[in-house]
Structures are given as C-alpha cells and as structure tokens.
Motif scaffolding. Structure first.
Motif, PDB file in Angstrom:
ATOM      1  N   SER A  34       1.012  -1.104   0.094  1.00 53.71           N
ATOM      2  CA  SER A  34      -0.175   0.078  -0.035  1.00 53.71           C
ATOM      3  C   SER A  34       0.976   1.291  -0.057  1.00 53.71           C
ATOM      4  CB  SER A  34      -0.890   0.128   1.114  1.00 53.71           C
ATOM      5  OG  SER A  34      -0.132  -0.035   2.292  1.00 53.71           O
ATOM      6  N   THR A  36       0.442   5.245   0.731  1.00 50.93           N
ATOM      7  CA  THR A  36      -0.215   6.238   1.216  1.00 50.93           C
ATOM      8  C   THR A  36       0.159   7.688   1.058  1.00 50.93           C
ATOM      9  OG1 THR A  36      -0.994   4.805   3.047  1.00 50.93           O
ATOM     10  CG2 THR A  36      -1.496   6.976   3.470  1.00 50.93           C
ATOM     11  N   HIS A  38      -0.959  11.885   1.598  1.00 50.08           N
ATOM     12  CA  HIS A  38      -1.867  12.811   2.462  1.00 50.08           C
ATOM     13  C   HIS A  38      -1.985  14.130   1.781  1.00 50.08           C
ATOM     14  CE1 HIS A  38      -0.096  10.081   5.526  1.00 50.08           C
ATOM     15  NE2 HIS A  38      -1.182  10.187   6.209  1.00 50.08           N
ATOM     16  N   ARG A  46      -5.058   9.045   1.704  1.00 55.81           N
ATOM     17  CA  ARG A  46      -5.544   7.999   0.644  1.00 55.81           C
ATOM     18  C   ARG A  46      -4.554   6.856   0.431  1.00 55.81           C
ATOM     19  NH1 ARG A  46     -10.243   8.812  -2.303  1.00 55.81           N
ATOM     20  NH2 ARG A  46      -9.452   7.442  -4.146  1.00 55.81           N
ATOM     21  N   SER A  47      -4.952   5.727   0.592  1.00 54.46           N
ATOM     22  CA  SER A  47      -4.022   4.622   0.375  1.00 54.46           C
ATOM     23  C   SER A  47      -4.428   3.764  -0.659  1.00 54.46           C
ATOM     24  CB  SER A  47      -3.907   3.760   1.746  1.00 54.46           C
ATOM     25  OG  SER A  47      -3.346   4.456   2.790  1.00 54.46           O
ATOM     26  N   ASP A  67     -10.431   4.373  -0.129  1.00 52.91           N
ATOM     27  CA  ASP A  67      -9.625   5.505   0.740  1.00 52.91           C
ATOM     28  C   ASP A  67      -8.486   4.877   1.310  1.00 52.91           C
ATOM     29  OD1 ASP A  67     -11.026   7.458  -0.529  1.00 52.91           O
ATOM     30  OD2 ASP A  67     -12.623   7.491   1.284  1.00 52.91           O
ATOM     31  N   LYS A  68      -8.678   3.422   1.909  1.00 49.76           N
ATOM     32  CA  LYS A  68      -7.525   3.038   2.631  1.00 49.76           C
ATOM     33  C   LYS A  68      -7.407   1.592   2.499  1.00 49.76           C
ATOM     34  CE  LYS A  68      -8.251   6.250   6.446  1.00 49.76           C
ATOM     35  NZ  LYS A  68      -8.698   6.746   7.944  1.00 49.76           N
ATOM     36  N   GLY A  70      -5.552  -1.504   2.410  1.00 46.07           N
ATOM     37  CA  GLY A  70      -4.395  -1.935   3.080  1.00 46.07           C
ATOM     38  C   GLY A  70      -4.396  -3.293   3.403  1.00 46.07           C
ATOM     39  N   ALA A  85     -10.291  -2.985   3.123  1.00 46.53           N
ATOM     40  CA  ALA A  85     -10.842  -1.683   2.823  1.00 46.53           C
ATOM     41  C   ALA A  85     -12.074  -1.664   3.247  1.00 46.53           C
ATOM     42  CB  ALA A  85     -10.722  -1.582   0.988  1.00 46.53           C
TER      43      ALA A  85
END
Length: 666
Positions: A34, A36, A38, A46-47, A67-68, A70, A85
């Motif tokens: 992932s 990320t 900012h 956002r990842s 958005d995340k 991981g 997610a």
C-alpha cells in the motif's frame, strides 16, 4: 545551504508517499504494497495498492477506488491479491473493513462476502481457496446474522456508557469492544461463506493488538497455531500460551503453556514438523528479552538464541530448506534482518544491515525489504548478491529538492562508567567554525531506542533544518544494547537516564561549535517523563539553568495517577512497588514529587485520546507550572492519541514546537 535546495519542513514531510509492508508474489517476481499519500489542505489520507517488479522499473498502481486499501497479501497460487478496505460496491457501503480481491493484472476489486463485525487481519489458506481472518465478535452468538443484529442493536442504543468488569478494557486510544472478543474465522472464496473457527471454544486472540503475527496456518491447511492468554481474567501482564485449532472440527488443544514463559508469533516450518515462536521468560523478569524457540511434534521445545543478547522480533520466516529462520533484531540503535542457522546455532548471520529494517518478505529466492534511515524515508529494495537493490523511487524527485543534514553516532561514558550511544543530526550547511544551538530529543519507552531511522512524527531532518544540532542519547534502559543495559534502570527510574543525558550535554558543551546558552531538551512519553524529571533535578531550581526550555509531549508526570493508564499492571513492576505498598518509593521516581524545583519554561503537549499516558498527566504538569509561575504553554488535541497523526494537527504541532524553542533560544 545551496540556494537551489529548499529546507525540509513539515509540509515537505507530509508531501512524501508512505510505503506499507510488502507482500511478494509466490515466484518472487513482484511485490505489492500500500502507498499512502496525504492532502494537507483536505486533512485527509488516501491509500492505494501498487505493484513493484523485483527487477525495478516504474511501479504500477493497482487500486484507485478506495480510501484506505491496506494489508495486501498475495494468494499462494498467485492468482489473487487480497486486501482490506472500506468501500461502496453494489450499492452497499462498508461500515466496517471488509476483504477484497483483485487480480494482479488489474481489473476491478471485488468484495469477498460480508463480515458485519469487520476484518482485522488475515492470512491465506495454503490451497488459496479460503482466507483465515480475525474479527471481533460476541462469542456466545452463532452465525453472521446474529452478529449483524447484535452490532446493529449496539449502535442503535441510546445509552453511551461503557460497562465492564474486565481488568483489560481499553488499549492505546480505544476501548476493547464491549462484550466482544477477537476470534479466528474462515471465508470461502467460491461462496463467500463465513465460519467462526473458535465458536464455543472459550479462547480468543490477544485483546490488545491481535494481528497477523498472532496466528499461523499449517502447510497442509488443516490446523492453525495461535497465541492466547489462558487466564480467566485477561490482564496486560499475563503470560501467553500456544494452542492449535483443527480447522475442520474446531477442536482446540494447548501446545505449550509454562507458568513463567510468554509465547507469541508462531510460524510453521514448510515441512510442518516444527513450530518456531518467540519466547520471553517474563515470570522471572518482566524485562526478559524475546528469544527464538522451536517446538516439535513430540511436544519438546527449546530456546535456540539464548547466547544471542538481542531481542528476536516477529515475524519469523523459515528458509525454504527449513534449516534456518529469519527475523528482525535491533543492535546498537539499528535494526537488521538476521538468519539463525538451526544446525550450527552460531551467532545469527546478517542478511540485511540497517539503518532500520521496517518489514520484509521472502518467496522463492527473493527477499524484499522495507527500510529507512535518518537520510531517507522507507523505501523498497530486494537483496542481491552485493547487497540491497532499490526497486522504486517514489519519493526521489521530491527529496532531491530539499536540503538534508549529515548524521553520525558518538559514544560517551555514561552512568556506571558504561559506554552510551548518542546520535547527532547536523543542520544542512553545518559549519564547525560557527556557533549552533543544540536540542536533545529524548526517546520514549523507555525500552526502545533512537537510531539510524526515519521518524514520521519526530523527524530529525525537519528538526535539524531549523538550524540546530539534534542530539539523541540512547540512555540506560534502551533496547538494542543487551539485557543488562535494558534492565539496569528497573526500580530506579530517572537516575541512570539523567546521568546519560547529562553526559551527552557535557559532550556538547565541550564542542567549540555549540552555543552554551542555547541548549534545550525535548521528549515524548517516557522522554516527556525525562524532561519533567530534569526540570526538577537539573539546575537546582535556577532559571535559566542548563536548558533554556523543555518540550514535554505526552509525558508521564505522576506515577500514582498513572494508574489510569491502559498498562497499569506494568508500572509497579518497573518502579519496584505499587503506590499503596510503598508510596515513598514510587514518589521518589515521580517528577511531581520535585515540582518545587521546577523553573525552566516548558511547552506541554497532549492528546485526549491518549490512554497510554492519560491527558490528565500533561494537564497536571501544565497546571503545576502555571501555579508556580513557571512560563508554560499548553497544546491539547481532543482528537489525537499518544501520537499526533492528522496532517493539520501535525503541522500545528511542529509550529508550536519550533516557536517555543525559538522564543527561548533567540
């Protein structure tokens, strides 16, 4: 400083991409991780998942809709990448993190089933037909429908109270989900059907931080080894045992339980005949190091790394031939990738030398490492015959625009005549013929260490770019220098650490380039305890004293009041007594007992969601300083925990930090 280069400041820090833990494809040709990014203006992160070839080249973005995104993990057959997610798909918006699948060659990610209580961490089954994951569930309820109803009812309740009779009820910045436990589940790829593998077993995983290192799936896919707390009452200081669960029947049997030992991070050998794990003899000494151990199918176990005076850190990975085990270990402020040969049992070999090893993975003949240093943020490399080889340059263009200071380590004679390490980070364009302010950055823990590593929250390059020399002393009690050094401060906190920091200051004062009237000290957590301790012990109440100003971030101030912490059972073991048994002994190690000597201006920073060092500690210290007429300033975040994690809050943190230092060292 060359005019073409810009100072490396907080905005530059938050503009960098942050790479997560990598997962290698079964053939070792690609890694997924992932990434990320900012947005300072939007105050958001956002990842997305990226693919990296182990031969190098441009990475390929794999996901964009979430958005995340991981925790990516490659399936053993190489067909899928699973990740967690919270998305909106098929008209359904995830309220809790769910499992998603995406093919490595791209396409749209698809949600795998539905888990109303969410997915914490997961591993693939060896046949790639199912995934084993952790979810916090009501253990008495059977089936996902019952869990969904219970969760809906809980969220709809009108009362806000948290009610418990458990000894372990909150951790770090959150409460343990009321009435729920972290248990292992299986979900089928073909049907999306979910089954609680621990239903009715009476066992669960670690209530504090259950994660992927808490369990392992056997090579034949029939069993799961896991670490658990066997005590009826879960407590932060309990010793853990190892157990094995039969996936088909749900039967659980205890593999290993010893009264004085705590076990964790199980890992099956490829042949399935041995189980590696970390073992710490905490019943004998709470500071006992985690060591490498192996259990065989006959129930015999042994510690293998007894002669290795360093901590063995998860994850544990067997080499393909099952004749060696790989793990991370700290040594003198650095973190390496080590390989322990099971035949020779000699000193572990270094496969990768830090800097700082953040994570690693191994598949086929490939080993990928996520590593960083004072000079650069985490980057991905593969281990080649001649050392690590970069496979990405995500941040290189941005880093090239900024000035960075050199760093080095020096060794001092500290407390008890022992050698003590101090790291120095110099400002860009450092000139030894000029005078420079110096700032101590004192690490927390206390059983951690500062070293050749990149820090996202207390970034040494951002500090040095303010035109000051940054000094980081690895005082007695720090990790990575052996058990005796780590344990030396037990039952006498503040004593040896202060001598070590003062030895660092003595060294600085001997340098012709140090401005003796512009020395400050800062620290967070235990480092915050140290600056509060120093305020009552250095200079004998004279202002200004040796240090012109302090910054106390999330600092421990009153050990009796610290019983409100989530780790309240740990402190009496470190201090040597509970406050009701020997209040004088506890007070003798507590900064609040020396408040009458405090004279040095202090910036106090704290977050309300900090359950490790509750915010009343910072407020009590600030109030004490104000009541005594000592210059003080408070920065209190209602939405942050022990760490300041939001971009805008972090920017304010740095602004207040630097303004305070500048005000008192102008």
């Amino acid at each position: 400083m060359p005019r073409t280069l810009k100072p490396f400041d907080v905005d530059a820090l938050w503009a960098l991409a942050r790479i997560g833990e990598p997962s290698l494809s079964p053939d070792g040709a690609q890694a997924v991780a992932s990434v990320t990014r900012h947005d300072m203006e939007q105050n958001q992160a956002r990842s997305s998942l990226y693919l990296f070839s182990t031969l190098g080249g441009e990475p390929r973005r794999l996901t964009e809709a979430g958005d995340k995104d991981g925790q990516p993990r490659w399936s053993p057959d190489g067909r899928w990448i699973a990740f967690t997610a919270k998305r909106e798909q098929g008209g359904v918006k995830d309220e809790e993190p769910q499992l998603y699948l995406i093919a490595p060659d791209g396409g749209e990610a698809q949600r795998l089933g539905s888990v109303p209580t969410g997915v914490e961490a997961f591993r693939w089954a060896p046949d790639s037909r199912s995934i084993i994951f952790i979810s916090w569930v009501w253990p008495e309820l059977k089936g996902m429908e019952a869990q969904a109803k219970a969760l809906k009812d809980f969220k709809a309740r009108k009362e806000s109270a948290y009610v418990t009779d458990e000894a372990l009820y909150r951790h770090w910045d959150h409460h343990i989900p009321m009435g729920r436990q972290p248990q292992l589940h299986a979900i089928e790829l073909k049907t999306g059907k979910v089954r609680n593998l621990m239903q009715g077993s009476g066992v669960s995983l670690d209530w504090r931080e259950p994660g992927v290192n808490s369990f392992a799936v056997s090579p034949d896919g029939r069993r799961i080894a896991f670490a658990f707390d066997p005590a009826a009452e879960k407590r932060p200081d309990n010793c853990f045992a190892l157990a094995e669960l039969e996936i088909k029947t749900g039967a659980v049997r205890v593999l290993l339980q010893e009264a004085e030992w705590s076990f964790d991070a199980p890992a099956y050998s490829h042949g399935g005949q041995h189980l590696a794990f970390v073992a710490a003899q905490q019943g004998k000494r709470h500071t006992a190091p985690a060591q490498l151990a192996v259990l065989d199918t006959q129930g015999q176990w042994a510690v293998l790394s007894a002669d290795f005076d360093r901590e063995v850190e998860a994850p544990l990975r067997w080499r393909a031939d099952d004749l060696a085990i790989r793990f991370a270990a700290e040594d003198q402020g650095r973190r390496h990738l080590c390989e322990f040969d099971l035949q020779t049992r000699a000193e572990p070999a270094l496969l990768f030398e830090g800097g700082h090893l953040a994570a690693f993975d191994a598949q086929a003949d490939a080993v990928v490492v996520l590593h960083d240093a004072v000079q650069f943020p985490p980057r991905l490399s593969v281990l080649g015959a001649d050392g690590p080889v970069r496979i990405e340059q995500l941040n290189d263009a941005q880093l090239a625009q900024h000035a960075f200071g050199a760093h080095e380590e020096v060794w001092l004679q500290g407390a008890q005549g022992d050698a003590v390490q101090m790291w120095l980070v110099y400002p860009p364009g450092f000139d030894r013929k000029k005078k420079w302010p110096a700032m101590h950055v004192i690490h927390g823990g206390p059983h951690t260490a500062f070293g050749d590593s990149w820090h996202w929250r207390w970034n040494h390059q951002v500090f040095a770019n303010q035109g000051q020399v940054v000094a980081c002393v690895n005082y007695h009690g720090s990790s990575s220098f052996g058990f005796a050094f780590k344990d030396s401060i037990t039952h006498r906190w503040g004593e040896l650490e202060l001598q070590d920091v003062e030895a660092g200051t003595d060294w600085l004062l001997q340098q012709r380039w140090v401005d003796k009237k512009r020395i400050t000290a800062t620290g967070g957590s235990y480092g915050g305890y140290m600056v509060a301790w120093m305020n009552g012990h250095t200079g004998q109440g004279v202002a200004p004293g040796r240090y012109r100003a302090y910054v106390c971030h999330a600092g421990c101030y009153d050990w009796q009041a610290m019983f409100a912490t989530d780790g309240y059972t740990w402190f009496p073991r470190e201090l040597g007594a509970a406050y009701w048994d020997d209040p004088a002994k506890v007070a003798a190690q507590s900064p609040h007992a020396f408040a009458q000597h405090c004279q040095t201006p202090t910036l106090v920073i704290h977050g309300q969601l900090d359950y490790r060092v509750p915010d009343a500690q910072g407020l009590a210290y600030y109030n004490t300083l104000k009541a005594r007429g000592v210059p003080a300033r408070l920065v209190w975040f209602p939405d942050e925990n022990h760490w300041i994690l939001k971009p805008r809050n972090s920017k304010l943190w740095y602004q207040e930090f630097f303004a305070w230092i500048e005000r008192h060292t102008k």
